[in-house]
Design a protein around this motif. Structure first.
Motif, mmCIF file in Angstrom:
data_model
loop_
_atom_site.group_PDB
_atom_site.id
_atom_site.type_symbol
_atom_site.label_atom_id
_atom_site.label_comp_id
_atom_site.label_asym_id
_atom_site.label_seq_id
_atom_site.Cartn_x
_atom_site.Cartn_y
_atom_site.Cartn_z
ATOM 1 N N PHE A 103 -34.272 44.084 -49.892
ATOM 2 C CA PHE A 103 -35.002 42.921 -49.383
ATOM 3 C C PHE A 103 -34.851 41.748 -50.360
ATOM 4 O O PHE A 103 -34.586 40.610 -49.951
ATOM 5 C CB PHE A 103 -36.479 43.264 -49.194
ATOM 6 N N LEU A 104 -35.019 42.027 -51.662
ATOM 7 C CA LEU A 104 -34.907 40.973 -52.666
ATOM 8 C C LEU A 104 -33.486 40.423 -52.717
ATOM 9 O O LEU A 104 -33.289 39.209 -52.870
ATOM 10 C CB LEU A 104 -35.312 41.515 -54.042
ATOM 11 N N GLU A 105 -32.487 41.290 -52.582
ATOM 12 C CA GLU A 105 -31.097 40.840 -52.590
ATOM 13 C C GLU A 105 -30.822 39.919 -51.403
ATOM 14 O O GLU A 105 -30.147 38.891 -51.544
ATOM 15 C CB GLU A 105 -30.161 42.049 -52.541
ATOM 16 N N HIS A 106 -31.348 40.288 -50.254
ATOM 17 C CA HIS A 106 -31.142 39.473 -49.053
ATOM 18 C C HIS A 106 -31.790 38.103 -49.226
ATOM 19 O O HIS A 106 -31.173 37.071 -48.936
ATOM 20 C CB HIS A 106 -31.742 40.196 -47.847
ATOM 21 N N LEU A 107 -33.011 38.092 -49.735
ATOM 22 C CA LEU A 107 -33.717 36.828 -49.933
ATOM 23 C C LEU A 107 -33.021 35.978 -50.987
ATOM 24 O O LEU A 107 -32.870 34.756 -50.831
ATOM 25 C CB LEU A 107 -35.168 37.105 -50.350
ATOM 26 N N ALA A 108 -32.576 36.601 -52.079
ATOM 27 C CA ALA A 108 -31.909 35.857 -53.150
ATOM 28 C C ALA A 108 -30.614 35.226 -52.654
ATOM 29 O O ALA A 108 -30.289 34.082 -53.010
ATOM 30 C CB ALA A 108 -31.630 36.785 -54.334
ATOM 31 N N ALA A 109 -29.868 35.949 -51.836
ATOM 32 C CA ALA A 109 -28.626 35.403 -51.295
ATOM 33 C C ALA A 109 -28.902 34.188 -50.412
ATOM 34 O O ALA A 109 -28.165 33.201 -50.445
ATOM 35 C CB ALA A 109 -27.883 36.480 -50.498
ATOM 36 N N LEU A 110 -29.975 34.246 -49.618
ATOM 37 C CA LEU A 110 -30.340 33.101 -48.782
ATOM 38 C C LEU A 110 -30.741 31.906 -49.641
ATOM 39 O O LEU A 110 -30.387 30.761 -49.344
ATOM 40 C CB LEU A 110 -31.479 33.476 -47.841
ATOM 41 N N ARG A 111 -31.485 32.157 -50.717
ATOM 42 C CA ARG A 111 -31.908 31.070 -51.612
ATOM 43 C C ARG A 111 -30.703 30.406 -52.262
ATOM 44 O O ARG A 111 -30.656 29.189 -52.422
ATOM 45 C CB ARG A 111 -32.854 31.606 -52.682
ATOM 46 N N GLN A 112 -29.699 31.204 -52.625
ATOM 47 C CA GLN A 112 -28.518 30.648 -53.282
ATOM 48 C C GLN A 112 -27.667 29.825 -52.329
ATOM 49 O O GLN A 112 -27.082 28.822 -52.723
ATOM 50 C CB GLN A 112 -27.676 31.774 -53.873
ATOM 51 N N SER A 113 -27.588 30.268 -51.076
ATOM 52 C CA SER A 113 -26.717 29.572 -50.129
ATOM 53 C C SER A 113 -27.354 28.308 -49.570
ATOM 54 O O SER A 113 -26.670 27.472 -48.984
ATOM 55 C CB SER A 113 -26.327 30.505 -48.975
ATOM 56 N N ALA A 114 -28.663 28.145 -49.758
ATOM 57 C CA ALA A 114 -29.374 26.996 -49.180
ATOM 58 C C ALA A 114 -29.352 25.801 -50.126
ATOM 59 O O ALA A 114 -29.504 25.955 -51.336
ATOM 60 C CB ALA A 114 -30.818 27.378 -48.865
ATOM 61 N N GLN A 115 -29.157 24.604 -49.575
ATOM 62 C CA GLN A 115 -29.219 23.395 -50.383
ATOM 63 C C GLN A 115 -30.658 23.085 -50.784
ATOM 64 O O GLN A 115 -30.908 22.573 -51.871
ATOM 65 C CB GLN A 115 -28.631 22.206 -49.609
ATOM 66 N N ASP A 116 -31.597 23.398 -49.908
ATOM 67 C CA ASP A 116 -33.011 23.142 -50.176
ATOM 68 C C ASP A 116 -33.808 24.377 -49.759
ATOM 69 O O ASP A 116 -34.386 24.415 -48.668
ATOM 70 C CB ASP A 116 -33.482 21.911 -49.398
ATOM 71 N N PRO A 117 -33.849 25.415 -50.623
ATOM 72 C CA PRO A 117 -34.489 26.677 -50.233
ATOM 73 C C PRO A 117 -35.966 26.489 -49.901
ATOM 74 O O PRO A 117 -36.668 25.695 -50.518
ATOM 75 C CB PRO A 117 -34.321 27.555 -51.489
ATOM 76 N N LEU A 118 -36.430 27.231 -48.907
ATOM 77 C CA LEU A 118 -37.845 27.204 -48.558
ATOM 78 C C LEU A 118 -38.659 27.805 -49.700
ATOM 79 O O LEU A 118 -38.280 28.819 -50.281
ATOM 80 C CB LEU A 118 -38.101 28.002 -47.280
ATOM 81 N N ARG A 119 -39.804 27.176 -50.006
ATOM 82 C CA ARG A 119 -40.648 27.704 -51.080
ATOM 83 C C ARG A 119 -41.369 28.972 -50.639
ATOM 84 O O ARG A 119 -41.651 29.842 -51.466
ATOM 85 C CB ARG A 119 -41.668 26.642 -51.518
ATOM 86 N N HIS A 120 -41.679 29.061 -49.363
ATOM 87 C CA HIS A 120 -42.414 30.228 -48.848
ATOM 88 C C HIS A 120 -41.702 30.721 -47.583
ATOM 89 O O HIS A 120 -42.151 30.451 -46.466
ATOM 90 C CB HIS A 120 -43.868 29.853 -48.561
ATOM 91 N N PRO A 121 -40.615 31.465 -47.740
ATOM 92 C CA PRO A 121 -39.785 31.822 -46.584
ATOM 93 C C PRO A 121 -40.170 33.113 -45.870
ATOM 94 O O PRO A 121 -39.573 33.430 -44.850
ATOM 95 C CB PRO A 121 -38.394 31.986 -47.222
ATOM 96 N N VAL A 122 -41.156 33.854 -46.384
ATOM 97 C CA VAL A 122 -41.445 35.186 -45.842
ATOM 98 C C VAL A 122 -42.725 35.176 -45.014
ATOM 99 O O VAL A 122 -43.739 34.606 -45.428
ATOM 100 C CB VAL A 122 -41.563 36.231 -46.979
ATOM 101 N N ARG A 123 -42.665 35.776 -43.851
ATOM 102 C CA ARG A 123 -43.835 36.008 -43.010
ATOM 103 C C ARG A 123 -43.871 37.499 -42.679
ATOM 104 O O ARG A 123 -42.827 38.157 -42.661
ATOM 105 C CB ARG A 123 -43.761 35.230 -41.685
ATOM 106 N N VAL A 124 -45.044 38.026 -42.390
ATOM 107 C CA VAL A 124 -45.140 39.417 -41.954
ATOM 108 C C VAL A 124 -45.968 39.470 -40.675
ATOM 109 O O VAL A 124 -47.090 38.952 -40.628
ATOM 110 C CB VAL A 124 -45.760 40.329 -43.035
ATOM 111 N N LEU A 125 -45.400 40.085 -39.648
ATOM 112 C CA LEU A 125 -46.100 40.268 -38.376
ATOM 113 C C LEU A 125 -46.825 41.609 -38.400
ATOM 114 O O LEU A 125 -46.308 42.599 -38.930
ATOM 115 C CB LEU A 125 -45.103 40.241 -37.218
ATOM 116 N N THR A 126 -48.020 41.641 -37.827
ATOM 117 C CA THR A 126 -48.821 42.856 -37.801
ATOM 118 C C THR A 126 -49.605 42.924 -36.496
ATOM 119 O O THR A 126 -49.843 41.890 -35.864
ATOM 120 C CB THR A 126 -49.801 42.895 -38.996
ATOM 121 N N VAL A 127 -49.996 44.118 -36.107
ATOM 122 C CA VAL A 127 -50.859 44.258 -34.928
ATOM 123 C C VAL A 127 -52.313 44.444 -35.337
ATOM 124 O O VAL A 127 -53.208 44.434 -34.490
ATOM 125 C CB VAL A 127 -50.423 45.458 -34.052
#
Length: 369
Positions: A103-127
Motif C-alpha cells: 500500500f505504501l509503495e503504491h501511494l509513494a509511486a503516485l506521489r512521485q509521479s504527480a506534479q502537485d501531490p494531494l496532501r490527503h489522498p486516502v479515504r476509507v469506505l465502511t458500512v
C-alpha cells in the motif's frame, strides 16, 4: 446527469438489444459521468472527440476507435475489457493483505509521479457507523487512494485506486495491518484518513471492482471518527479509540519495517501513472525530482505536525474557527510552522476543518469594552 447526456445515454441503452455494440458507447459516457465530467466537457479531456460526435449514438460509436478506448481506460485507471463491454469488472484487483508495505509503495509511486501531490489522498469506505474491534459482526472496509489527473475549471478530476482486500475490522490480522498503514501515514506524512459510511450493497459492488466510488469519497476530510483516531494514544488525542491495541499495531509496524519506508525513492511507478509534458524533458525531470524531494521533506518536518494538531483540536471541539486553530498553532513554538504567516498556516489546514467551519472567515469576536 444532465438531460443532454441522459438522452444520449438512454438512446444508446435502448438500442443495445438490436445493436449490442451500443454498450461501448454507454460505458464510454458512464466513465466520464461517474468521474464528474459532463458530456459537453468530454472534448476538453479528449480532444479527439468533437461535440459533433456526441449528437447521436451513431456519431459517438463511429468515433470510438480502439486507440481512443485504450486511452480512456488508461486515463481513468479502468479495465479496457469493461469499457469494451466484455465483462462487468471496472477495476483490476488491488490488494495489500499480508503485505502492508505494498500500500505504501503504491501511494509513494503516485506521489512521485504527480506534479502537485494531494496532501490527503486516502479515504476509507465502511458500512459501520462506529468501528468496534470487539464486535464479532463483519465490518468490511475499502481503502481508496485518489490521484488527481486533470482540472475542469476549479474542479479536480481524480483517478481512483480501490483496494479490494475485503478488509474486515472484526478480523484481527487485517485490522492490525490497516491500523499500521494509517499510523505510518499519520506519523510520517501527517495524512488524515476520513471514514465514509456506505450501504452494504454498495460496499459489495466496490469490493468486486464494479463501482466507481467518486460519489462516496467527495466529502469533508474531517469525519467523526476518522481512521487515525484508532491509532492515537489518549495523550495525543482526546478522541483516541482502541488504544489498548496499539502495542500490537507497533509490533506489526516493526515486523514489516514500515516506519523505515522511504516515500522519496520508489523504483517503479504505477503502470497507469500520468506523464506530464515537463516529465518528457530530461532537464525538467531532474529539476522536478529535486523539488519534489524538498517538498516532501517540508511536508514531513513542517506541515505534517500542524495537520495532526488541527485534526486533534477539531476532534475536541468541532466549532473552533479556523482563525482560532491557527492562533493556537502559532502559540506553540515546538511547531516549525509556527514561524509562518497566519495565511500560510490557514491554507494548510483549511481543508481539514469541519463542514460548518470551512468557508467562514473565523474572525475573533470584538471584545466588549
Amino acid at each position: 446527469m444532465t438531460s443532454k447526456i441522459g438522452s444520449l445515454w438512454q438512446r444508446l441503452r435502448g438500442g443495445m438489444r438490436a445493436y449490442p455494440i451500443a454498450i461501448v458507447g454507454v460505458r464510454f459516457l458512464q466513465v466520464f459521468h461517474d468521474h464528474g465530467i459532463e458530456v459537453s466537457q468530454i472534448p476538453r479531456i479528449l480532444p479527439q472527440i468533437r461535440l459533433a460526435d456526441l449528437q447521436s449514438p451513431q456519431h459517438l460509436i463511429a468515433a470510438l476507435t480502439p486507440e481512443l478506448l485504450a486511452q480512456t481506460a488508461q486515463m481513468f485507471g479502468v479495465r479496457l475489457e469493461w469499457l469494451e463491454g466484455v465483462d462487468d469488472q471496472i477495476y483490476e484487483h488491488l490488494s495489500a493483505y499480508k503485505r502492508p508495505q505494498t500500500f505504501l509503495e503504491h501511494l509513494a509511486a503516485l506521489r512521485q509521479s504527480a506534479q502537485d501531490p494531494l496532501r490527503h489522498p486516502v479515504r476509507v469506505l465502511t458500512v459501520a457507523k462506529r468501528l468496534d474491534w470487539r464486535n464479532p459482526v463483519r465490518q468490511p472496509l475499502a481503502p481508496v487512494v485518489l490521484e488527481k489527473i486533470a482540472e475542469l475549471g476549479e474542479e479536480p478530476i481524480y483517478r481512483y485506486h480501490v483496494f479490494q482486500d475485503g478488509c474486515d475490522w472484526s478480523y484481527s490480522p487485517s485490522r492490525i495491518e490497516l491500523k499500521s498503514i494509517v499510523k505510518v501515514l499519520s506519523d510520517r506524512l501527517g495524512i488524515t484518513v476520513p471514514l465514509f459510511v456506505i450501504g452494504a450493497k454498495d460496499m459489495e459492488e466496490v469490493l468486486e471492482g464494479r463501482l466507481i466510488p467518486r460519489r462516496f469519497v467527495d466529502g469533508c476530510l474531517v469525519t467523526d471518527p476518522s481512521l487515525e483516531d484508532y491509532v492515537f494514544t489518549p495523550e495525543r488525542s482526546g478522541v483516541a479509540k482502541e488504544a489498548e491495541e496499539l502495542p500490537v499495531v507497533l509490533a506489526c509496524i516493526e515486523e514489516h519495517r514500515l516506519m523505515e519506508f522511504s516515500f522519496e525513492h520508489v523504483e517503479d511507478s504505477p503502470p497507469d501513472a500520468p506523464v506530464s509534458e515537463s516529465e518528457s524533458r530530461p532537464s525538467s525531470t531532474v529539476k522536478a525530482s529535486a523539488q519534489n524531494g524538498k517538498r516532501a521533506q517540508a511536508e514531513t518536518e513542517i506541515w505534517a505536525p500542524i495537520s495532526s494538531a488541527a485534526i486533534t483540536l477539531w476532534g475536541q471541539d468541532s466549532s473552533l474557527p479556523i482563525a482560532e486553530v491557527v492562533r493556537r498553532i502559532k502559540k506553540t513554538p515546538a511547531f516549525k510552522a509556527s514561524a509562518f504567516s497566519d495565511s500560510a498556516i490557514r491554507k494548510r489546514i483549511a481543508d481539514l476543518a469541519p463542514e460548518g467551519v470551512r468557508g467562514k472567515p473565523g474572525r475573533k469576536p470584538k471584545q466588549s469594552s
